[in-house]
Design an enzyme around this catalytic site. Structure first.
Site, PDB file in Angstrom:
ATOM      1  N   HIS A   1       1.217  -1.507  -0.016  1.00  0.00           N
ATOM      2  CA  HIS A   1      -0.588  -0.358   0.009  1.00  0.00           C
ATOM      3  C   HIS A   1       1.032   1.148   0.158  1.00  0.00           C
ATOM      4  O   HIS A   1      -0.407   2.628  -0.412  1.00  0.00           O
ATOM      5  CB  HIS A   1      -1.191  -0.238   1.341  1.00  0.00           C
ATOM      6  CG  HIS A   1      -2.179  -1.044   1.269  1.00  0.00           C
ATOM      7  ND1 HIS A   1      -2.054  -2.565   1.186  1.00  0.00           N
ATOM      8  CD2 HIS A   1      -3.539  -1.025   0.984  1.00  0.00           C
ATOM      9  CE1 HIS A   1      -3.172  -2.576   1.208  1.00  0.00           C
ATOM     10  NE2 HIS A   1      -4.261  -2.691   1.199  1.00  0.00           N
TER      11      HIS A   1
ATOM     12  N   ASP B   1      -5.618  -5.841  -8.335  1.00  0.00           N
ATOM     13  CA  ASP B   1      -5.080  -5.430  -6.786  1.00  0.00           C
ATOM     14  C   ASP B   1      -4.812  -3.846  -7.392  1.00  0.00           C
ATOM     15  O   ASP B   1      -4.727  -3.371  -8.511  1.00  0.00           O
ATOM     16  CB  ASP B   1      -3.784  -5.648  -5.940  1.00  0.00           C
ATOM     17  CG  ASP B   1      -4.643  -5.077  -5.071  1.00  0.00           C
ATOM     18  OD1 ASP B   1      -5.097  -4.857  -4.255  1.00  0.00           O
ATOM     19  OD2 ASP B   1      -3.260  -5.701  -3.508  1.00  0.00           O
TER      20      ASP B   1
END
Length: 339
Positions: free
Chosen positions: A181, A252
């Site tokens: 992230h 993702d």
């Protein structure tokens, strides 16, 4: 599975608990394949069902997804069964493991379907090597055998409820320290080392017939110079050719820092599609606009979410009246002390 006309590419996020005028316009565009919901989109069961209905009123073929694994990654909580983290099932004896993992998968899918939601973006097939909290108790275990056993049971429960599954994060996120992230993690292992460990749960669940897969934002320099989600070596050479995966590949989120080094949002989208992704998650409104403009300009079309939409939905009132549902929810509540 029903076949629709949706050939969109993007799965986008929503701002709040109701559709905005801009979101209504975006969802009507053919480049959008569906939405991903988050905790900020949930206030109550009634509100969620109304939100889903408003999305369906724009287009019935939009795929509606959410992360509802359990534990710390469960977007909808109040009113839903509080599911345990995946690793918790391994604490029980073998007979109880079967009941806990299988019934949890069934419960999760049944509750989402009763709200009109199509897909949980899970399960996690990563092996917990004790290196990153991003995986941690989201993994079904610390060994290939435990992950294979418990994930298989959970998936069987999801399938019985009538929902498809998305296995992630291919080929395994558990051996890196960094969080994709906020950065691009590197895994220096050889392909042979990965095959003997993290890749095995993916191989088994692909043989089991899972419908979709999500690649990790991880760079394996011994295999390719591109991160997995941008790598045709991984997505075509390994996934399609060696593992014979025939389902959909869902990226993702391309807003994550692990996906950012490829450049602009259109550059990320093009790289992911060229590598072999079928659907792209982008949770950034400006990025969505930029990619949709690119799609309009190029005539690019995706495969759409055909094959991931359930055959039918139930309703929440009917689910609550089901003895199967009451029994499964009571079992989990007693075992884990949750509501």
């Amino acid at each position: 599975m029903p076949t629709g006309q949706n050939r969109g590419v993007l799965l986008i996020d929503l701002e709040g608990v109701q559709l905005t005028a801009e979101e209504h316009q975006l969802l009507a565009l053919p480049g959008v394949a569906g939405i991903v919901l988050f905790s900020r989109n949930y206030q109550s069961l009634e509100q969620l069902i109304a939100l889903v209905r408003s999305v369906r009123n724009v287009r019935r073929d939009l795929l509606i997804c959410v992360d509802q694994e359990g534990g710390r990654v469960q977007r909808f909580k109040d009113g839903f069964t509080r599911l345990p983290p995946a690793q918790a099932y391994g604490a029980f004896d073998p007979d109880q493991q079967y009941q806990m993992a299988y019934q949890s998968g069934w419960l999760m899918a049944s509750e989402l379907l009763a709200c009109g939601i199509d897909l949980c973006l899970g399960p996690v097939l990563d092996i917990d090597h004790g290196k990153t909290p991003i995986v941690g108790d989201r993994a079904f275990g610390r060994s290939i055998e435990q992950v294979n056993h418990l994930a298989s049971l959970w998936i069987d429960g999801v399938h019985e409820a009538g929902m498809s599954v998305v296995i992630k994060h291919f080929p395994g996120h558990g051996n890196v320290d960094a969080d994709s992230h906020v950065s691009l993690p590197l895994d220096d292992r050889t392909f042979a080392e990965i095959c003997q460990s993290d890749l095995e749960p993916f191989r088994l669940m692909i043989q089991k017939g899972v419908e979709a897969l999500m690649p990790a934002h991880i760079l394996f320099p011994a295999i390719d110079r591109h991160p997995v989600g941008y790598s045709s070596e991984w997505l075509q050479g390994v996934l399609r050719n060696q593992l014979s995966f025939e389902g959909l590949v869902i990226s993702d989120c391309l807003s994550m820092e692990g996906a950012a080094k490829t450049g602009s949002y259109p550059a990320r989208a093009r790289a992911a599609l060229d590598a072999g992704c079928d659907l792209l998650i982008i949770c950034n409104r400006q990025g969505v606009r930029e990619v949709l403009a690119e799609i309009d300009g190029s005539g690019l079309q995706g495969v759409g979410p055909d094959g991931l939409m359930p055959d039918s939905y139930t309703d929440w009132a009917s689910l609550e009246q089901s003895e199967r549902y009451r029994k499964a929810r009571r079992m989990l509540t007693e075992a884990f002390g949750t509501g």
